[in-house]
Design an enzyme around this catalytic site. Structure first.
Site, short mmCIF file in Angstrom:
data_model
loop_
_atom_site.label_atom_id
_atom_site.label_comp_id
_atom_site.label_asym_id
_atom_site.label_seq_id
_atom_site.Cartn_x
_atom_site.Cartn_y
_atom_site.Cartn_z
N CYS A 101 1.37 -3.80 -1.37
CA CYS A 101 1.92 -3.64 -0.08
C CYS A 101 1.21 -4.34 0.98
O CYS A 101 0.99 -5.55 0.90
CB CYS A 101 2.42 -2.30 0.23
SG CYS A 101 3.69 -2.13 1.56
N HIS A 123 4.80 1.04 -4.82
CA HIS A 123 3.80 2.01 -4.62
C HIS A 123 4.39 3.06 -5.52
O HIS A 123 4.98 2.80 -6.30
CB HIS A 123 3.83 2.84 -3.09
CG HIS A 123 3.39 1.94 -2.10
ND1 HIS A 123 2.25 2.19 -1.68
CD2 HIS A 123 4.17 1.48 -0.82
CE1 HIS A 123 2.12 1.34 -0.55
NE2 HIS A 123 3.27 0.87 -0.10
N1 GLN Z 1 2.31 -2.08 7.16
C1 GLN Z 1 2.97 -3.01 6.22
C2 GLN Z 1 4.38 -3.09 6.36
O1 GLN Z 1 5.18 -2.32 7.00
C3 GLN Z 1 2.78 -2.42 4.84
C4 GLN Z 1 3.29 -1.00 4.66
C5 GLN Z 1 2.59 -0.36 3.37
O2 GLN Z 1 1.62 -0.84 2.89
N2 GLN Z 1 3.64 0.34 2.75
O3 GLN Z 1 5.02 -4.11 5.98
#
Ligand code: GLN
Length: 250
Positions: free
Chosen positions: A93, A189
């Site tokens: 992510c 995740h």
């Molecule tokens: N901040 C990034 C987004 O919202 C990644 C979020 C995350 O790692 N869950 O796209």
């Protein structure tokens, strides 16, 4: 035999149990009698990529990503060399977005490391929920959880998988993540690896091959519970195209 695993910035990038991926890598090596060493690098630590076999870069909020990016910029060239020399890297992510050229949010432009020629654009509606992928690399579907505002555009690179349910890189491409050399970038995740042991073994096999210069057969593990969990999530996640197609081994 021994593999050294690095967790980059667990103090900043460790959303939704991304750190569980390290435990999974470690455990599956241990069960096969292969030694492991885990090194955690905190924000600001100097990272020596020599001697590392697997690197995990987890997810984080936009705020954490901006902070981490400052530290990682200093390591960008060494990380790029590691990637180009076939180092195994699992980037999740926020970590995945950071490998690209930039991540543009509504408020700011977060510069990426430029290791991959990809970019990410934010949009107000978050792409959230359980996700299921298919890839010819694995018998079972890959399952996970996604929650991101960024939409990633990967150009001509190969995606990690085809989205059966969920969003993946963006709403339109039907592709999820990226596979480049031994880099796996993904929005999954969850943590990803305990839910998908085939993905874990894929990374381990790549790391062992790189280190020892030949294919090393990984001893088969029972994985009954892991497959049960995988099947449960894939079944629960509608539409049920997945139900009919995926291979449930329990
Ligand atoms: N901040 C990034 C987004 O919202 C990644 C979020 C995350 O790692 N869950 O796209």
């Amino acid at each position: 035999m021994k593999l050294t695993i690095a967790h980059l910035y667990p103090d900043m990038l460790n959303l939704y149990g991304d750190g569980g991926n390290i435990r999974c890598l470690q455990k599956r090596l241990e069960w096969r009698g292969i030694e492991t060493e885990v090194r955690a690098f905190l924000s600001g630590d100097k990272i020596d990529f020599e001697g590392l076999d697997i690197v995990l870069l987890g997810g984080g909020s936009d705020r954490e990503q901006r902070i981490v990016c400052k530290y990682l910029k200093k390591e960008a060239q060494s990380l790029k060399d590691y990637v180009e020399r076939g180092g195994v890297l699992l980037a999740i992510c926020g970590g995945y977005q950071l490998l690209g050229n930039y991540y543009r949010t509504d408020r700011t432009l977060i510069e990426g490391l430029g290791i991959l020629d990809i970019s990410t654009e934010w949009a107000p509606e978050r792409l959230t929920g359980n996700i299921v992928l298919k890839t010819p690399l694995f018998k079972n579907p890959v399952v996970g959880f996604e929650n991101h505002g960024g939409r990633t555009f990967i150009g001509n690179y190969s995606p990690f998988g085809k989205v059966v349910r969920g969003y993946g890189n963006n709403e339109t491409s039907k592709g999820e993540g990226i596979l480049y050399k031994n880099v796996l970038g993904t929005y999954l995740h969850g943590p990803l690896l305990p839910k998908n042991p085939e993905v874990c073994d894929f990374l381990l096999a790549r790391a062992l091959k790189r280190k020892y210069g030949k294919d090393i057969a990984l001893q088969r593990l029972s994985d009954r519970l892991e497959h049960e969990a995988n099947c449960h999530i894939a079944r629960r996640t509608r539409p049920c195209a997945v139900r009919q197609k995926h291979l449930c081994l329990v």
